[in-house]
Design a protein around this motif. Structure first.
Motif, PDB file in Angstrom:
ATOM      1  N   SER A   3     -60.731  12.956  24.484  1.00 27.02           N
ATOM      2  CA  SER A   3     -59.838  11.767  24.002  1.00 27.02           C
ATOM      3  C   SER A   3     -59.592  10.807  25.334  1.00 27.02           C
ATOM      4  CB  SER A   3     -58.547  12.242  23.343  1.00 27.02           C
ATOM      5  OG  SER A   3     -58.707  12.778  22.240  1.00 27.02           O
ATOM      6  N   SER A   4     -59.419   9.598  25.243  1.00 25.51           N
ATOM      7  CA  SER A   4     -59.040   8.982  26.428  1.00 25.51           C
ATOM      8  C   SER A   4     -57.990   8.060  26.115  1.00 25.51           C
ATOM      9  CB  SER A   4     -60.319   7.725  26.684  1.00 25.51           C
ATOM     10  OG  SER A   4     -61.453   8.606  26.961  1.00 25.51           O
ATOM     11  N   PRO A   5     -57.132   7.727  27.135  1.00 29.38           N
ATOM     12  CA  PRO A   5     -55.964   6.801  27.064  1.00 29.38           C
ATOM     13  C   PRO A   5     -56.604   5.382  27.157  1.00 29.38           C
ATOM     14  CG  PRO A   5     -56.313   7.608  29.159  1.00 29.38           C
ATOM     15  CD  PRO A   5     -57.261   8.333  28.539  1.00 29.38           C
ATOM     16  N   LEU A   6     -55.544   4.401  26.647  1.00 25.80           N
ATOM     17  CA  LEU A   6     -55.889   3.065  26.620  1.00 25.80           C
ATOM     18  C   LEU A   6     -56.232   2.510  28.107  1.00 25.80           C
ATOM     19  CD1 LEU A   6     -52.951   1.614  24.384  1.00 25.80           C
ATOM     20  CD2 LEU A   6     -55.435   2.369  23.577  1.00 25.80           C
ATOM     21  N   LYS A  39     -52.127  -1.771  20.158  1.00 31.49           N
ATOM     22  CA  LYS A  39     -53.440  -0.879  20.855  1.00 31.49           C
ATOM     23  C   LYS A  39     -52.845   0.506  20.514  1.00 31.49           C
ATOM     24  CE  LYS A  39     -55.419  -4.314  24.009  1.00 31.49           C
ATOM     25  NZ  LYS A  39     -55.459  -4.849  25.368  1.00 31.49           N
ATOM     26  N   LEU A  40     -51.720   0.834  21.082  1.00 31.95           N
ATOM     27  CA  LEU A  40     -51.017   2.111  20.980  1.00 31.95           C
ATOM     28  C   LEU A  40     -51.184   2.621  19.643  1.00 31.95           C
ATOM     29  CD1 LEU A  40     -50.057   4.533  22.278  1.00 31.95           C
ATOM     30  CD2 LEU A  40     -47.470   3.589  21.976  1.00 31.95           C
ATOM     31  N   SER A  51     -50.996   6.848  27.513  1.00 31.88           N
ATOM     32  CA  SER A  51     -50.977   5.353  27.204  1.00 31.88           C
ATOM     33  C   SER A  51     -49.605   5.230  26.862  1.00 31.88           C
ATOM     34  CB  SER A  51     -51.672   5.107  25.848  1.00 31.88           C
ATOM     35  OG  SER A  51     -53.106   5.441  25.969  1.00 31.88           O
ATOM     36  N   ASN A 101     -53.418   1.797  17.168  1.00 26.88           N
ATOM     37  CA  ASN A 101     -54.731   2.080  17.016  1.00 26.88           C
ATOM     38  C   ASN A 101     -55.144   3.470  17.277  1.00 26.88           C
ATOM     39  OD1 ASN A 101     -55.506  -0.534  15.813  1.00 26.88           O
ATOM     40  ND2 ASN A 101     -56.129  -1.204  17.356  1.00 26.88           N
ATOM     41  N   GLN A 102     -54.744   3.791  18.867  1.00 32.11           N
ATOM     42  CA  GLN A 102     -55.054   4.917  19.022  1.00 32.11           C
ATOM     43  C   GLN A 102     -54.246   6.048  18.678  1.00 32.11           C
ATOM     44  OE1 GLN A 102     -53.704   5.596  23.151  1.00 32.11           O
ATOM     45  NE2 GLN A 102     -54.640   7.648  23.368  1.00 32.11           N
ATOM     46  N   THR A 139     -55.933   9.421  16.238  1.00 29.40           N
ATOM     47  CA  THR A 139     -55.384  10.840  16.881  1.00 29.40           C
ATOM     48  C   THR A 139     -54.667  11.619  15.648  1.00 29.40           C
ATOM     49  OG1 THR A 139     -55.090   9.972  19.084  1.00 29.40           O
ATOM     50  CG2 THR A 139     -53.963  12.099  18.542  1.00 29.40           C
ATOM     51  N   ALA A 177     -53.925  12.213  26.038  1.00 20.78           N
ATOM     52  CA  ALA A 177     -54.217  10.892  25.891  1.00 20.78           C
ATOM     53  C   ALA A 177     -53.156   9.842  25.318  1.00 20.78           C
ATOM     54  CB  ALA A 177     -55.395  10.723  25.439  1.00 20.78           C
ATOM     55  N   LEU A 178     -52.539  10.261  24.409  1.00 21.50           N
ATOM     56  CA  LEU A 178     -51.464   9.304  23.908  1.00 21.50           C
ATOM     57  C   LEU A 178     -50.344   9.197  24.767  1.00 21.50           C
ATOM     58  CD1 LEU A 178     -50.964  10.179  20.144  1.00 21.50           C
ATOM     59  CD2 LEU A 178     -51.693   7.979  21.138  1.00 21.50           C
TER      60      LEU A 178
END
Length: 222
Positions: free
Chosen positions: A206-209, A142-143, A74, A145-146, A150, A70-71
């Motif tokens: 997990s989900s990408p942005l 935003k990255l 993004s 935050n993810q 993670t 997911a990362l």
């Protein structure tokens, strides 16, 4: 493109003005680091599913695959929007981690897996906090935050193996080896080479942005 092999001399120096806010050297290097982390931790997660001896190590391996897929998605969305060149291979140091774990077997694999990954995640955790608290670029924020969520998850699953030697890990985090920049920098991807994609597992959690739409025009490089 803002290359991957430039070592930041001043992380606060603005290198581009974008519609999402100024982009600093530190911001650029962070995006590259997140991409490079996935390029070695994702295959190590797959290795854990093949070689892990304990249920907790198998769980940690699944978390590495899920989170870094997911990362990585993004990163691959954000990089062209910010005109950042991302690598297709991990750094020599990171490749060394892969080589060590590839040579391990049995309980030694589980122990090295838990400790190496706990050290690397603990180290990048501090970098994420700094970027999150200082960046003026909304995409990088935003990255971060993810990545924060993670990496905290991955720290936790490594600790849940019961194999982490905290004295050793904390020493390695606070006293990292003095390596040349070439060992710490992933090689730039050759022109025309297909981009490596870290495929999400079928049962991904997990989900990408969600950035809405495709890449926008590239920023003006300063």
């Amino acid at each position: 493109m803002l290359g991957v092999n430039t070592v930041a001399s001043d992380g606060t120096r603005v290198i581009a003005q974008t519609q999402w806010g100024p982009l600093t050297e530190g911001d650029r290097d962070f995006v590259v680091k997140v991409r490079a982390a996935g390029l070695w931790e994702y295959p190590v997660g797959q290795m854990a599913l093949r070689k892990g001896q304990s249920p907790a190590v198998l769980t940690a391996g699944r978390h590495l695959i899920d989170g870094h897929a997911a990362l990585d998605t993004s990163c691959r969305k954000i990089a062209p929007m910010l005109n950042i060149a991302i690598p297709n291979l991990p750094s020599p140091q990171q490749q060394g981690f892969i080589n060590t774990l590839n040579a391990d077997s049995g309980k030694q694999f589980d122990t090295d897996f838990a400790n190496i990954l706990r050290v690397t995640h603990g180290s990048i955790f501090n970098t994420i906090a700094k970027i999150r608290s200082t960046t003026k670029n909304t995409l990088v924020r935003k990255l971060a935050n993810q990545a924060n969520a993670t990496v905290l998850d991955h720290i936790t699953v490594m600790e849940n193996t019961g194999l982490v030697n905290f004295d050793q890990v904390l020493f390695q985090e606070t006293t990292p080896p003095k390596l040349p920049a070439s060992d710490l920098t992933p090689p730039p991807a050759p022109g025309g080479q297909p981009e490596v994609v870290l495929t999400p597992p079928p049962n991904a959690t997990s989900s990408p942005l969600d950035l809405g739409g495709g890449p926008s025009p590239a920023p003006t490089v300063g």
